[in-house]
Design a protein around this motif. Structure first.
Motif, PDB file in Angstrom:
ATOM      1  N   PRO A 161       0.658  -1.255  -0.187  1.00 52.15           N
ATOM      2  CA  PRO A 161      -0.009  -0.146  -0.163  1.00 52.15           C
ATOM      3  C   PRO A 161       0.868   1.339  -0.130  1.00 52.15           C
ATOM      4  CG  PRO A 161       0.149  -0.694   2.156  1.00 52.15           C
ATOM      5  CD  PRO A 161       0.835  -1.772   1.449  1.00 52.15           C
ATOM      6  N   MET A 162       0.138   2.298  -0.531  1.00 51.17           N
ATOM      7  CA  MET A 162       0.585   3.782  -0.389  1.00 51.17           C
ATOM      8  C   MET A 162       0.269   4.077   1.296  1.00 51.17           C
ATOM      9  SD  MET A 162       2.005   6.304  -2.227  1.00 51.17           S
ATOM     10  CE  MET A 162       1.168   6.209  -3.965  1.00 51.17           C
ATOM     11  N   GLU A 163       1.307   4.595   2.029  1.00 50.92           N
ATOM     12  CA  GLU A 163       0.567   4.857   3.339  1.00 50.92           C
ATOM     13  C   GLU A 163       0.128   6.457   3.369  1.00 50.92           C
ATOM     14  OE1 GLU A 163       3.658   2.059   5.896  1.00 50.92           O
ATOM     15  OE2 GLU A 163       4.129   4.208   5.806  1.00 50.92           O
ATOM     16  N   HIS A 164      -0.986   6.608   3.965  1.00 50.96           N
ATOM     17  CA  HIS A 164      -1.534   7.990   4.063  1.00 50.96           C
ATOM     18  C   HIS A 164      -1.542   8.364   5.505  1.00 50.96           C
ATOM     19  CE1 HIS A 164      -5.395  10.469   3.908  1.00 50.96           C
ATOM     20  NE2 HIS A 164      -4.559  11.334   3.464  1.00 50.96           N
ATOM     21  N   LEU A 165      -1.030   9.633   5.663  1.00 55.09           N
ATOM     22  CA  LEU A 165      -0.841  10.072   6.964  1.00 55.09           C
ATOM     23  C   LEU A 165      -1.997  11.206   7.047  1.00 55.09           C
ATOM     24  CD1 LEU A 165       3.071  10.782   7.359  1.00 55.09           C
ATOM     25  CD2 LEU A 165       1.708   8.750   8.024  1.00 55.09           C
ATOM     26  N   ALA A 166      -3.246  10.585   7.704  1.00 50.11           N
ATOM     27  CA  ALA A 166      -4.607  11.398   7.218  1.00 50.11           C
ATOM     28  C   ALA A 166      -4.491  12.536   8.622  1.00 50.11           C
ATOM     29  CB  ALA A 166      -5.633  10.354   7.853  1.00 50.11           C
ATOM     30  N   PHE A 167      -5.686  13.095   8.717  1.00 48.22           N
ATOM     31  CA  PHE A 167      -5.944  13.979   9.537  1.00 48.22           C
ATOM     32  C   PHE A 167      -5.238  14.109  10.972  1.00 48.22           C
ATOM     33  CE2 PHE A 167      -9.889  12.970   7.112  1.00 48.22           C
ATOM     34  CZ  PHE A 167      -9.557  13.857   6.486  1.00 48.22           C
ATOM     35  N   SER A 168      -4.551  14.909  11.366  1.00 43.69           N
ATOM     36  CA  SER A 168      -3.632  14.656  12.593  1.00 43.69           C
ATOM     37  C   SER A 168      -4.707  14.973  13.949  1.00 43.69           C
ATOM     38  CB  SER A 168      -2.778  15.938  12.722  1.00 43.69           C
ATOM     39  OG  SER A 168      -3.269  17.314  12.560  1.00 43.69           O
ATOM     40  N   SER A 169      -5.732  15.381  13.882  1.00 45.25           N
ATOM     41  CA  SER A 169      -6.798  15.368  14.780  1.00 45.25           C
ATOM     42  C   SER A 169      -8.004  15.414  14.328  1.00 45.25           C
ATOM     43  CB  SER A 169      -6.481  16.762  15.607  1.00 45.25           C
ATOM     44  OG  SER A 169      -6.691  17.911  14.694  1.00 45.25           O
ATOM     45  N   ILE A 170      -8.900  15.342  15.341  1.00 46.00           N
ATOM     46  CA  ILE A 170     -10.491  15.283  14.754  1.00 46.00           C
ATOM     47  C   ILE A 170     -10.750  16.780  14.362  1.00 46.00           C
ATOM     48  CG2 ILE A 170     -12.943  15.016  15.708  1.00 46.00           C
ATOM     49  CD1 ILE A 170     -11.764  12.875  17.784  1.00 46.00           C
ATOM     50  N   SER A 171     -10.359  17.727  15.037  1.00 46.88           N
ATOM     51  CA  SER A 171     -10.455  19.150  14.822  1.00 46.88           C
ATOM     52  C   SER A 171     -10.162  19.135  13.124  1.00 46.88           C
ATOM     53  CB  SER A 171     -10.081  20.031  15.422  1.00 46.88           C
ATOM     54  OG  SER A 171     -10.427  20.100  16.644  1.00 46.88           O
ATOM     55  N   GLU A 172      -8.965  18.776  12.609  1.00 47.03           N
ATOM     56  CA  GLU A 172      -8.655  19.047  11.368  1.00 47.03           C
ATOM     57  C   GLU A 172      -9.567  18.181  10.348  1.00 47.03           C
ATOM     58  OE1 GLU A 172      -4.901  17.784   8.318  1.00 47.03           O
ATOM     59  OE2 GLU A 172      -4.602  17.779  10.529  1.00 47.03           O
ATOM     60  N   HIS A 173     -10.141  17.037  11.005  1.00 48.50           N
ATOM     61  CA  HIS A 173     -10.900  16.087  10.101  1.00 48.50           C
ATOM     62  C   HIS A 173     -12.305  16.922   9.903  1.00 48.50           C
ATOM     63  CE1 HIS A 173     -12.939  11.961   9.534  1.00 48.50           C
ATOM     64  NE2 HIS A 173     -13.263  12.675   8.414  1.00 48.50           N
ATOM     65  N   VAL A 174     -12.853  17.552  10.931  1.00 49.23           N
ATOM     66  CA  VAL A 174     -14.098  18.331  11.014  1.00 49.23           C
ATOM     67  C   VAL A 174     -14.018  19.514  10.185  1.00 49.23           C
ATOM     68  CG1 VAL A 174     -15.607  19.618  12.227  1.00 49.23           C
ATOM     69  CG2 VAL A 174     -15.069  17.258  12.951  1.00 49.23           C
ATOM     70  N   ASN A 175     -12.749  20.164  10.248  1.00 47.97           N
ATOM     71  CA  ASN A 175     -12.367  21.444   9.459  1.00 47.97           C
ATOM     72  C   ASN A 175     -12.816  20.875   7.926  1.00 47.97           C
ATOM     73  OD1 ASN A 175     -12.423  22.955  11.428  1.00 47.97           O
ATOM     74  ND2 ASN A 175     -10.105  22.528  11.535  1.00 47.97           N
ATOM     75  N   TYR A 176     -12.127  19.627   7.486  1.00 48.58           N
ATOM     76  CA  TYR A 176     -11.976  19.208   6.036  1.00 48.58           C
ATOM     77  C   TYR A 176     -13.609  18.925   5.551  1.00 48.58           C
ATOM     78  CZ  TYR A 176     -11.730  15.747   2.274  1.00 48.58           C
ATOM     79  OH  TYR A 176     -11.914  15.103   1.313  1.00 48.58           O
ATOM     80  N   LEU A 177     -14.374  18.509   6.473  1.00 49.84           N
ATOM     81  CA  LEU A 177     -15.539  18.075   6.116  1.00 49.84           C
ATOM     82  C   LEU A 177     -16.532  19.138   6.082  1.00 49.84           C
ATOM     83  CD1 LEU A 177     -16.429  14.986   8.497  1.00 49.84           C
ATOM     84  CD2 LEU A 177     -15.866  14.885   6.007  1.00 49.84           C
ATOM     85  N   ASN A 178     -16.269  20.158   6.655  1.00 54.45           N
ATOM     86  CA  ASN A 178     -16.878  21.499   6.538  1.00 54.45           C
ATOM     87  C   ASN A 178     -16.689  22.365   5.444  1.00 54.45           C
ATOM     88  OD1 ASN A 178     -18.449  23.605   7.742  1.00 54.45           O
ATOM     89  ND2 ASN A 178     -16.485  25.051   7.816  1.00 54.45           N
ATOM     90  N   ARG A 179     -15.293  22.151   4.820  1.00 52.91           N
ATOM     91  CA  ARG A 179     -15.081  22.707   3.445  1.00 52.91           C
ATOM     92  C   ARG A 179     -15.656  21.903   2.236  1.00 52.91           C
ATOM     93  NH1 ARG A 179      -9.946  22.583   5.926  1.00 52.91           N
ATOM     94  NH2 ARG A 179      -9.269  20.929   4.301  1.00 52.91           N
ATOM     95  N   VAL A 180     -15.487  20.629   2.463  1.00 52.83           N
ATOM     96  CA  VAL A 180     -16.046  19.680   1.352  1.00 52.83           C
ATOM     97  C   VAL A 180     -17.478  19.650   1.350  1.00 52.83           C
ATOM     98  CG1 VAL A 180     -16.318  17.226   0.672  1.00 52.83           C
ATOM     99  CG2 VAL A 180     -14.011  18.010   1.466  1.00 52.83           C
ATOM    100  N   SER A 181     -18.323  19.716   2.497  1.00 54.52           N
ATOM    101  CA  SER A 181     -19.570  19.861   2.371  1.00 54.52           C
ATOM    102  C   SER A 181     -20.213  21.164   1.843  1.00 54.52           C
ATOM    103  CB  SER A 181     -20.375  19.897   3.795  1.00 54.52           C
ATOM    104  OG  SER A 181     -19.761  20.861   4.915  1.00 54.52           O
ATOM    105  N   GLU A 182     -19.352  22.309   1.779  1.00 56.65           N
ATOM    106  CA  GLU A 182     -19.706  23.685   1.416  1.00 56.65           C
ATOM    107  C   GLU A 182     -19.812  23.400  -0.135  1.00 56.65           C
ATOM    108  OE1 GLU A 182     -20.438  27.763   1.729  1.00 56.65           O
ATOM    109  OE2 GLU A 182     -19.999  26.247   3.670  1.00 56.65           O
ATOM    110  N   ARG A 183     -18.620  22.513  -0.586  1.00 54.72           N
ATOM    111  CA  ARG A 183     -18.128  22.744  -2.194  1.00 54.72           C
ATOM    112  C   ARG A 183     -19.672  21.571  -2.559  1.00 54.72           C
ATOM    113  NH1 ARG A 183     -13.963  18.873  -3.150  1.00 54.72           N
ATOM    114  NH2 ARG A 183     -12.593  20.649  -2.133  1.00 54.72           N
ATOM    115  N   ARG A 184     -20.062  20.822  -1.941  1.00 55.32           N
ATOM    116  CA  ARG A 184     -21.049  19.822  -2.487  1.00 55.32           C
ATOM    117  C   ARG A 184     -22.300  20.488  -2.573  1.00 55.32           C
ATOM    118  NH1 ARG A 184     -18.323  14.687  -1.479  1.00 55.32           N
ATOM    119  NH2 ARG A 184     -16.494  14.951  -2.214  1.00 55.32           N
ATOM    120  N   ALA A 185     -22.617  21.258  -1.371  1.00 55.18           N
ATOM    121  CA  ALA A 185     -23.757  21.865  -1.278  1.00 55.18           C
ATOM    122  C   ALA A 185     -24.030  22.818  -2.444  1.00 55.18           C
ATOM    123  CB  ALA A 185     -24.074  22.582  -0.008  1.00 55.18           C
ATOM    124  N   GLN A 186     -23.199  23.433  -2.844  1.00 51.71           N
ATOM    125  CA  GLN A 186     -23.078  24.561  -3.907  1.00 51.71           C
ATOM    126  C   GLN A 186     -23.270  23.653  -5.344  1.00 51.71           C
ATOM    127  OE1 GLN A 186     -19.165  26.920  -3.745  1.00 51.71           O
ATOM    128  NE2 GLN A 186     -19.946  28.090  -1.947  1.00 51.71           N
TER     129      GLN A 186
END
Length: 259
Positions: A161-186
């Motif tokens: 596999p390729m190793e993915h160093l994902a979100f360093s915290s839950i806050s970073e994860h939530v911030n990402y979802l906030n940005r993506v949901s904005e785009r998807r809603a638009q």
């Protein structure tokens, strides 16, 4: 076979070093396309490669294709700044380089590290994609909110596999979802889609159930629980923001695809 690794960056100073270090001794050149980072990303990248380009576009598809055009060699390895080659994958790629290519592309699974563990379920693995391919066999395209490599040719599946160093915290994860949901809603609004009751109340529950139970998120422990809950939350955010846009009745412009 000679390989050009292509990396698109934007303010990735905290994650890009493991990525570029893992490429040393495996690829024959590294091409970095930077979307006007305001941190030390470009300076760090310049220690690993002279081919660091600054591009004004905010469109991820444009940036990926630009990097591919700047590659000197006929084989492209697509990698993100928060990813790295595992030791087993390095050895596999070196073996592939030593013999004639048996395909036009090679698909590689991605294993993510999140909340202190490697996530092997929850819909995050294997997340297999064509990552190594002949330059003429693939081009990056977008269909609605989905960005992907449009590839034509024979594909061989690689196991390491390729190793993915994902979100360093839950806050970073939530911030990402906030940005993506904005785009998807638009994007939904641009297609004149509406937000209904079941979108807000039922779909988030179904998404959690699907991720935690059907995709075995429970086997990933606490990380799997967080991923499942936030997966449902992302669905709610998307449709809640869609309803907000309709209520405002505003003319909108789609947000950037840079993460």
């Amino acid at each position: 076979m000679k390989i050009s690794a292509v990396v698109v960056t934007y303010n990735n100073e905290k994650k890009i070093i493991p990525c570029l270090e893992s490429l040393q001794g495996v690829v024959d050149e590294i091409v970095v396309v930077d979307c006007r980072s305001t941190d030390l990303t470009r300076k760090i990248a310049s220690y690993f490669t002279p081919k660091v380009f600054v591009h004004p576009s905010l469109d991820y598809v444009v940036l990926k294709n630009f990097g591919q055009e700047k590659a000197a060699f006929n084989w492209i390895l697509s990698i993100e700044p928060d990813e790295r080659l595992s030791r087993a994958l390095k050895l596999k790629l070196l073996r592939i380089k030593q013999r004639s290519a048996e395909a036009d592309g090679y698909s590689i699974p991605r294993l993510s590290y999140y909340l202190g563990r490697w996530v092997r379920h929850s819909g995050w693995y294997p997340n297999r994609r064509v990552r190594l391919y002949r330059k003429g066999a693939g081009v990056w395209v977008r269909e609605q909110h989905r960005v992907y490599l449009k590839f034509l040719g024979k594909v061989i599946k690689l196991k390491p596999p390729m190793e993915h160093l994902a979100f360093s915290s839950i806050s970073e994860h939530v911030n990402y979802l906030n940005r993506v949901s904005e785009r998807r809603a638009q994007e939904l609004y641009a297609r004149r889609k509406k937000s209904r009751f079941y979108h807000l109340c039922l779909l988030p529950i179904f998404r959690f159930f699907n991720t935690y139970f059907l995709k075995a998120g429970w086997l990933d422990g606490y990380a799997g629980l967080v991923i499942s809950v936030l997966s449902g939350y992302s669905v709610f955010l998307k449709y809640a923001k869609l309803k907000e846009i309709w209520k405002k009745g505003e003319r909108i412009e789609l947000v950037s695809y840079i993460q």
